[in-house]
Design an enzyme around this catalytic site. Structure first.
Site, short mmCIF file in Angstrom:
data_model
loop_
_atom_site.label_atom_id
_atom_site.label_comp_id
_atom_site.label_asym_id
_atom_site.label_seq_id
_atom_site.Cartn_x
_atom_site.Cartn_y
_atom_site.Cartn_z
N GLY A 47 0.65 -1.17 -0.14
CA GLY A 47 0.11 0.15 0.02
C GLY A 47 1.09 1.21 0.32
O GLY A 47 1.89 1.34 1.20
N ARG A 89 10.38 -1.34 -5.07
CA ARG A 89 8.76 -1.14 -6.34
C ARG A 89 8.50 0.43 -6.49
O ARG A 89 8.76 1.70 -5.64
CB ARG A 89 7.94 -1.34 -5.44
CG ARG A 89 7.95 -2.51 -4.32
CD ARG A 89 6.13 -2.23 -3.57
NE ARG A 89 5.50 -3.31 -4.80
CZ ARG A 89 4.09 -3.54 -4.83
NH1 ARG A 89 3.50 -2.95 -3.13
NH2 ARG A 89 3.55 -4.34 -5.26
N ASP A 237 -1.42 4.31 -6.03
CA ASP A 237 -0.36 4.44 -5.83
C ASP A 237 0.72 5.95 -6.52
O ASP A 237 1.15 6.42 -5.87
CB ASP A 237 0.12 3.78 -6.54
CG ASP A 237 -0.17 1.44 -6.35
OD1 ASP A 237 -0.98 1.61 -5.76
OD2 ASP A 237 0.73 1.61 -4.74
N ASN A 247 -3.49 2.97 -9.74
CA ASN A 247 -3.52 2.00 -8.53
C ASN A 247 -3.85 0.07 -9.45
O ASN A 247 -4.15 -0.10 -10.10
CB ASN A 247 -5.36 1.59 -7.96
CG ASN A 247 -5.32 1.37 -6.85
OD1 ASN A 247 -4.49 1.84 -5.90
ND2 ASN A 247 -6.72 0.59 -6.54
O1 MRU Z 1 0.46 -3.93 -4.21
P1 MRU Z 1 0.24 -3.25 -3.02
O2 MRU Z 1 -0.45 -4.11 -2.60
O3 MRU Z 1 1.03 -2.20 -2.34
O4 MRU Z 1 -0.84 -2.23 -4.57
C1 MRU Z 1 -1.88 -1.01 -3.05
C2 MRU Z 1 -2.55 -0.32 -4.02
O5 MRU Z 1 -3.09 -0.61 -5.30
C3 MRU Z 1 -3.65 0.27 -3.15
O6 MRU Z 1 -4.70 0.35 -4.23
C4 MRU Z 1 -3.15 1.86 -2.71
O7 MRU Z 1 -1.20 1.39 -2.24
C5 MRU Z 1 -3.46 2.62 -2.57
S1 MRU Z 1 -3.34 2.30 -0.42
C6 MRU Z 1 -3.95 3.83 0.19
#
Ligand code: MRU
Length: 339
Positions: A47, A89, A237, A247
């Site tokens: 996240g 990432r 993101d 996202n």
């Molecule tokens: O791969 P992830 O689980 O890190 O992806 C997270 C997302 O896509 C969330 O929707 C985004 O980071 C927003 S979190 C407030």
């Protein structure tokens, strides 16, 4: 919240292990930069806002096991750790943002001895965490004004407390609406291939007593057609200057459905997710994931060996499909997006 996503003890960063949820609640202690890197890479912590806060503490941890004879030596070491953390990432801007903010503390205090700068770094990381908590609450308070009583809301992935230091972004809107006595039902997309919706969103909403129904990603269209979705709320993101939104992969599918069925599509973000340096979503680097996450979910093969696999972790929803972007400051409705 009934749980803590992350906690800095002074020497180590304690993370709820999100790869083990929902059936096992286990914590992982990170006491080296490499531990923090691995935890972010493996999605132990994930996240966008949460990985930003984790990276800030990673920068503090980078100062713990070394002696620095000068502030410029400290800066050099932290620039190296920062590059390393940023590389784990690429899509969420919060990660690079937090690293740069921590480096700014060192650069702004080069006249001070290393010990003093290290103290300032810990204070800064704690400030980043506290600000994130405050931004989540504000997003919830601002966003809930858009939510009608007796609504059914679809969300994708997990943009909740597990994705931030506070009460989340998309889910903050739901938590505050619920606190204000609104009757809200949530549909959670399972979110293939890593099931952040099934494993994390369902778990945290259940913990908090919010009605939630899990659906497979391919069931969303039938719910829209049946008129059962009143609004969509997702996190992001990275949001570029023109309001395009990166996202979790599958978000764009939901945006297409929302547009087709005339359902509002909201994106909830803290300011730290806006990247004013990039003009549009075409410029956002999209993380590609290990193909076995698609072909062997949970370690069980479901596809022939040597099959070609496409597995981006994120997609981009164009600004024209977004009804509003809810930030911790205001609601953006078209026109000029950004800070
Ligand atoms: O791969 P992830 O689980 O890190 O992806 C997270 C997302 O896509 C969330 O929707 C985004 O980071 C927003 S979190 C407030």
């Amino acid at each position: 919240m009934q749980f803590k996503t992350l906690e800095f003890t002074g020497d180590c960063l304690r993370l709820i292990d999100q790869t083990k949820l929902p059936r096992v609640t286990q914590y992982l202690d990170c006491s080296t930069v490499s531990d923090v890197f691995q935890a972010i890479r493996a999605l132990v912590v994930r996240g966008a806002p949460a990985i930003g806060v984790a990276a800030a503490y990673g920068m503090v941890i980078a100062t713990r096991k070394e002696e620095f004879s000068s502030s410029s030596e400290l800066l050099k070491a932290l620039e190296k750790s920062g590059e390393y953390l940023k590389s784990c990432r690429p899509t969420a801007i919060n990660l690079a943002w937090a690293v740069e903010r921590m480096l700014g503390v060192v650069k702004g205090n080069l006249q001070s001895p290393p010990g003093e700068i290290i103290t300032l770094l810990e204070t800064e990381a704690r400030a980043i965490e506290d600000e994130d908590k405050a931004m989540c609450r504000k997003i919830g308070e601002i966003g809930e004004t858009l939510i009608e009583d007796n609504s059914s809301i679809l969300t994708h992935c997990n943009a909740g407390a597990l994705a931030t230091a506070g009460i989340g972004t998309a889910l903050a809107v739901i938590y505050v609406a619920h606190e204000k006595g609104k009757n809200i039902r949530v549909y959670a997309d399972e979110t293939r291939p890593l099931w952040q919706g099934a494993r994390l969103t369902c778990w945290e909403l259940q913990q908090e007593g919010i009605e939630v129904t899990l659906i497979c990603d391919n069931m969303a269209a039938s719910l829209f057609l049946a008129g059962k979705i009143d609004a969509v709320i997702v996190g992001a993101d990275r949001v570029t200057a023109n309001g395009d939104v990166a996202n979790k992969i599958g978000t764009y599918n939901v945006a297409v459905l929302a547009e087709k069925h005339g359902v509002p599509f909201y994106v909830a973000i803290p300011r730290t997710t806006i990247d004013d340096d990039l003009h549009s979503g075409d410029d956002i680097p999209i993380e590609q994931r290990d193909p076995t996450e698609v072909s062997e979910p949970g370690g069980r093969p479901i596809a022939p060996e040597n099959i070609k696999i496409y597995s981006p972790a994120f997609d981009v929803t164009p600004n024209s499909m977004i009804t509003a972007i809810i930030t911790d400051e205001k609601i953006w409705k078209g026109g000029r997006w950004g800070k």
